[in-house]
Motif scaffolding. Structure first.
Motif, short mmCIF file in Angstrom:
data_model
loop_
_atom_site.label_atom_id
_atom_site.label_comp_id
_atom_site.label_asym_id
_atom_site.label_seq_id
_atom_site.Cartn_x
_atom_site.Cartn_y
_atom_site.Cartn_z
N GLU A 274 48.90 22.24 28.24
CA GLU A 274 49.29 23.13 28.95
C GLU A 274 49.06 24.17 29.37
N MET A 275 49.67 24.15 31.06
CA MET A 275 49.14 24.80 31.96
C MET A 275 47.57 25.34 32.34
N HIS A 276 47.05 24.42 32.62
CA HIS A 276 46.06 24.01 33.01
C HIS A 276 45.24 22.91 33.56
N SER A 277 44.42 22.71 34.69
CA SER A 277 43.95 21.06 35.78
C SER A 277 42.70 20.43 35.22
N TYR A 278 42.94 19.38 35.44
CA TYR A 278 41.86 18.95 35.12
C TYR A 278 42.07 17.48 35.71
N VAL A 334 42.28 10.89 38.11
CA VAL A 334 43.40 11.73 38.28
C VAL A 334 42.66 13.33 38.34
N TYR A 335 43.59 14.17 39.63
CA TYR A 335 42.54 14.68 39.55
C TYR A 335 44.43 15.93 39.34
N GLY A 336 44.84 17.33 38.98
CA GLY A 336 45.87 17.38 38.85
C GLY A 336 46.05 18.19 37.15
N SER A 337 47.43 19.22 37.27
CA SER A 337 47.55 19.96 36.87
C SER A 337 48.18 19.40 35.89
N VAL A 338 49.29 19.98 34.49
CA VAL A 338 49.24 19.59 33.14
C VAL A 338 50.23 20.54 32.71
N GLU A 340 55.06 20.16 30.59
CA GLU A 340 55.59 19.58 30.12
C GLU A 340 54.71 18.41 29.84
N ASN A 341 54.12 18.17 29.69
CA ASN A 341 53.08 16.89 29.29
C ASN A 341 53.15 16.09 30.42
N THR A 342 53.38 16.50 31.76
CA THR A 342 52.19 15.62 32.86
C THR A 342 51.54 16.30 33.61
N VAL A 343 50.78 15.17 34.22
CA VAL A 343 49.97 15.70 35.12
C VAL A 343 50.27 15.70 36.37
N ASN A 344 50.01 16.47 36.84
CA ASN A 344 50.78 17.01 38.82
C ASN A 344 49.85 16.45 39.11
N VAL A 345 49.65 14.85 39.93
CA VAL A 345 48.12 14.32 40.86
C VAL A 345 48.12 15.00 42.44
N GLU A 346 46.86 15.34 42.21
CA GLU A 346 45.97 15.75 43.32
C GLU A 346 45.82 15.25 44.16
#
Length: 434
Positions: A274-278, A334-338, A340-346
């Protein structure tokens, strides 16, 4: 007092609040004030840190100045007094920090501060670690209240001392103080003209797909507008087209905005925190669904069979139409931050498209009419002829999407997200979201 000159890096963070002020404005003000008795050596730096941190005010930015002066104590006194007088100290979430690094310390601290900066963009760092590092390195620092701003202040110093990171530029124009908290007056047509004249050397000034201006903020802070681009001359050229209310001062920052510096490449969902981007590769498990609020979500399965939800939230506007065209079996990155166990897709890279079929009841081999369903799981039957079949008719259909890179529109872009126009030497087409 010694007349010998010394170089100093000054890092500052967390002087603003959600209601007003701006750390970049304070930096611009200090640059102008310090220039009366010190030499400004290089462009000031604006660095964005981990975008998922819940303690951030608006953009999680910290700043740094690089000066040469003959009276270090005068500089320290001036900077700390200015922070004390201008920071939103009454706000419980505003906890400024300022760090001073003397040139005699540069060689000894550069490596650790650079590493700290890079971690702060990707990771979660606690206040105590920042205080311990500043003390261990024997740096002059001041922590206001709980001192959370020391994290950003140290990071900005690390960025200033380390030139080896991808960077862009931002031209920030600031309002006269008398009109803070009032509606900004910027001629929108002039911003569209600035974009026409300077894109792709500048970007995210306007959002053509949604016919929106995106470089003018709406909060009560001092920023009038900000122009982002590849170098100082490009953003200055774009700003020359802007028609607006009077500007108090301007500042051009070197920044890590638009670099994807926050992203961490992983090979499996099990590595995600959580609170990281991948950057994560996988396969679309089932068709995307749009839930209440307009958010579009699909499950992504990795090679190990683990699954995580990926979301194109409502503010991403037309980007959701791309996501809705995905089907099970599509291969994507996918590129984005995580959170609540969800990737916010950028951004999304579609590397392989599954075959799509139009599935219909099969025709009767005797009379040619379409069979009817014989019931759940029982196949099909022709009422006239009595013939039956368990296999539907499948006709391949052309997909309304191509492999390639797709991004959210400028109105939904995060500060750190790298624009597709900055991608080079890619093996797939690039489809900018503007």
């Amino acid at each position: 007092m010694s007349s010998e000159k010394t170089k100093i890096v000054i890092g500052i963070d967390d002087t603003d609040s959600r209601e007003g002020m701006c750390t970049t404005y304070l930096c611009a003000l200090l640059r102008d004030e310090l220039s009366s008795f010190a030499k400004i050596i290089s462009d000031p730096i604006l660095v964005r840190l981990n975008p998922t941190i819940p303690y951030k005010t608006r953009g999680n930015a910290s700043v740094a100045l690089f000066i040469e002066c003959g009276d270090k104590e005068k500089v320290i006194r001036h900077v700390t007094e200015k922070i004390a007088s201008m920071a939103c100290l009454d706000n419980e979430n505003t906890n400024p920090g300022v760090v001073f690094v003397d040139e005699g310390q540069f060689d000894a601290v550069k490596s650790e501060l650079s590493s700290f900066f890079r971690r702060a963009v990707k990771d979660v760092i606690m206040i105590d670690e920042a205080k311990e590092l500043a003390s261990e390195l024997d740096l002059e620092f001041h922590a206001f209240k709980n001192g959370r701003g020391l994290i950003g202040a140290l990071s900005a110093c690390g960025a200033m001392l380390d030139p080896e990171w991808d960077h862009t530029y931002e031209y920030l124009a600031y309002r006269e103080k008398e009109v803070w908290d009032t509606r900004r007056k910027v001629d929108e047509s002039s911003l569209f003209e600035a974009d026409r004249q300077t894109y792709p050397d500048t970007w995210d000034t306007v959002d053509l797909a949604n016919n929106m201006v995106v470089c003018v903020p709406h909060s009560g802070d001092p920023v009038l507008y900000g122009i982002r681009g590849k170098d100082a001359s490009s953003v200055e050229k774009a700003a020359s087209f802007v028609v607006s209310e009077p500007v108090e001062r301007v500042c051009v920052y070197r920044t890590n905005q638009g670099t994807d510096m926050h992203l961490i490449s992983v090979s499996s969902i099990s590595e995600i925190e959580e609170m990281h981007s991948y950057i994560l590769e996988g396969e679309v498990l089932s068709e995307p669904i749009t839930i209440r609020g307009g958010h579009t979500i699909f499950p992504l399965k990795d090679a190990a069979g683990d699954v995580i939800d990926c979301a194109a939230f409502e503010p991403t506007k037309n980007f959701r139409e791309i996501i809705r065209k995905l089907i099970p079996g599509d291969k994507v990155v996918v590129y984005g931050s995580v959170t609540e166990n969800t990737v916010n897709v950028e951004k999304i890279k579609i590397t392989g498209l599954a075959k799509a079929y139009d599935i219909r009841n099969p025709p009767c081999p005797s009379c040619g009419k379409r069979m009817k369903s014989a019931g759940s799981g029982q196949g099909y039957r022709c009422k006239k002829c009595g013939t039956s079949s368990v296999i539907p008719e499948r006709t391949a259909i052309e997909r309304d999407i191509l492999p390639g890179f797709y991004e959210v529109p400028p109105c939904a872009r995060r500060h750190l997200a790298k624009q597709l126009l900055r991608f080079e030497n890619e093996d797939l087409p690039v489809f900018p979201g503007r």
